[in-house]
Enzyme design. Structure first.
Site, mmCIF file in Angstrom:
data_model
loop_
_atom_site.group_PDB
_atom_site.id
_atom_site.type_symbol
_atom_site.label_atom_id
_atom_site.label_comp_id
_atom_site.label_asym_id
_atom_site.label_seq_id
_atom_site.Cartn_x
_atom_site.Cartn_y
_atom_site.Cartn_z
ATOM 1 N N ASN A 169 -44.765 10.721 65.161
ATOM 2 C CA ASN A 169 -44.369 12.120 63.759
ATOM 3 C C ASN A 169 -45.264 12.968 64.104
ATOM 4 O OD1 ASN A 169 -43.736 13.901 61.949
ATOM 5 N ND2 ASN A 169 -43.804 12.404 60.526
ATOM 6 N N HIS B 88 -35.927 17.652 56.736
ATOM 7 C CA HIS B 88 -35.463 16.820 55.622
ATOM 8 C C HIS B 88 -34.501 15.389 55.998
ATOM 9 C CE1 HIS B 88 -39.201 17.986 52.602
ATOM 10 N NE2 HIS B 88 -39.264 17.728 54.217
ATOM 11 N N ARG C 258 -46.645 24.893 50.291
ATOM 12 C CA ARG C 258 -45.451 26.075 50.010
ATOM 13 C C ARG C 258 -45.046 26.196 49.337
ATOM 14 N NH1 ARG C 258 -42.632 22.798 54.458
ATOM 15 N NH2 ARG C 258 -44.328 21.065 54.251
#
Ligand code: AMP
Length: 397
Positions: free
Chosen positions: A9, A182, A242
């Site tokens: 990742n 996600h 965010r």
């Protein structure tokens, strides 16, 4: 035949990895996990065993400018030293964007990589790092099969009404739509829920992935019906740094009245907002929960309010609600946040059981709660390893 899968990742400041033994059909045992962290500042590679004990470490000099090939070399060398030259069966990558086309994991070939590179403008902060790791492994281990697993794929079949943006059609033609992210986490949660509570999994469930990045997914019978992230992973809930959903007019105001350029606005929205921006203290929920500063409280209160508001919206997308699942760092570990979200949703038929919640129990709603509330730890890496194994080695029936 080797059945060891490496998952990667790769982000801008870290590359997280996990190593799985998939020796027998359907089984999955984590051998190791770790990361290369501090990319761009003080790079450091660490591998741990499944219990968290350090297995190996490597430090580079501070300020070292390293490409992904250099950053992944110690990891691949360590795996080879540990497991032997032919030990690794494949590498599975988390790739943030699969666009309109890629609705399931895919073997990475030069043509697929070229197609995914084309999607970079849709995820400029993530896609280049994901693909740089793919290219680096291709150079370091050219014969090793590689698979891309997409964050968008789980949401691929959302109805057009859900995925459409109310912009002129010409923009939709170039791929401007709500994609959702996600997806690997939600797919894992849906699978766990099917095992733990099959009747509930067949119903209307909202999963809340509440980590540093945060979103909700409305699922019906384990399929994504709606989600809070949209065209980018900036939309929806307030997150660690965010902003989540925001009046587009606010972006114009920053550009026109503050004279910020596009990349400065990008930095404000992705890196300086959310829990960090509102609290002025930290993006870390633990720090905020331990703070007595009123701004920390305001940030937490806004975080909770926005989750509850969006759960209301997604309950509408589902036409009702049977289950709510909390997951990821905050969702799995923070009883006060779960309790505060549930308290705002009593009108939906949610009753939180204080004792069960404090224990991080698997079911945290009361027996009389109309909506069952559960906690399910997510595991995106396990999902990637499973997909990689299935794609490369399962024999079609
Ligand atoms: P993740 O991105 O899933 O690793 O989640 C990171 C977030 O989870 C950070 O905001 C952490 O502060 C938060 N977190 C982890 N453990 C706890 C905890 N015990 N209580 C509250 N927040 C936590």
């Amino acid at each position: 035949m080797s059945r060891t899968i490496l998952t990667l990742n790769a982000g801008s400041s870290s590359i997280k990895f996990a190593l799985y033994d998939m020796a027998t059909e359907g089984s999955r045992r984590q051998l190791s996990h770790g990361e290369v962290e501090g990319i761009g500042s003080e790079p450091h590679f660490i591998a741990k065993d499944a219990a968290g004990a350090t297995l190996t470490e490597h430090h580079w000099p501070a300020g070292a400018k390293l490409d992904h090939e250099a950053l992944l070399t110690p990891l691949l060398a360590w795996i080879t030293a540990h497991l032997g030259e032919e030990s690794l069966a494949a590498v599975g990558h988390r790739v943030v964007h699969g666009g309109e086309r890629w609705d399931r994991p895919v073997r990475l070939t030069p043509a697929v990589i070229a197609d995914l590179t084309r999607l970079t403008p849709l995820a400029p902060l993530h896609q280049p790092h994901n693909l740089a790791a793919v290219q680096a492994v291709a150079r370091l281990r050219p014969r090793l099969p590689q698979v891309a697993c997409f964050d968008t794929a789980f949401h691929h079949d959302m109805a057009p009404t859900v995925s459409r943006l109310a912009l002129p059609r010409k923009f939709a033609d170039e791929g401007m739509r709500r994609y959702g992210f996600h997806g690997l986490s939600y797919e894992y949660i849906a699978g766990q829920l099917r095992e733990q509570a099959p009747a509930l999994a067949a119903g209307r469930v909202i999963a809340a992935h509440l980590g540093n990045g945060a979103s909700l997914c409305a699922m019906h019978d384990g399929c994504s019906v709606d989600t809070t992230m949209g065209f980018t992973a900036l939309d929806g809930l307030m997150m660690g740094t965010r902003c989540g959903n925001l009046d587009p007019g606010a972006v114009l105001y920053l550009l026109q009245q503050h004279g910020l350029n596009a990349s400065e606005v990008e930095h404000v929205l992705y890196n300086e907002s959310g829990l960090l921006g509102v609290s002025g203290i930290s993006n870390d929920m633990r720090t905020l929960l331990n703070s007595s500063d009123p701004h920390a409280y305001e940030a937490i209160d806004l975080f909770v309010f926005r989750i509850a508001r969006e759960i209301g919206a997604l309950a509408s997308s589902l036409g009702g609600l049977d289950g709510l699942v909390f997951s990821a760092g905050i969702g799995e570990h923070s009883a006060p946040i779960r309790a505060a979200v549930c308290a705002r949703l009593i009108w939906l038929g949610i009753e939180c059981d204080g004792d069960a919640n404090a224990r991080n129990a698997a079911v945290i709603s009361t027996p009389s709660s109309r909506v069952q509330v559960r906690v399910i730890p997510t595991d995106e890496e396990a999902m990637i390893a499973t997909h990689t194994m299935n794609l490369l080695y399962s024999v079609p029936a």
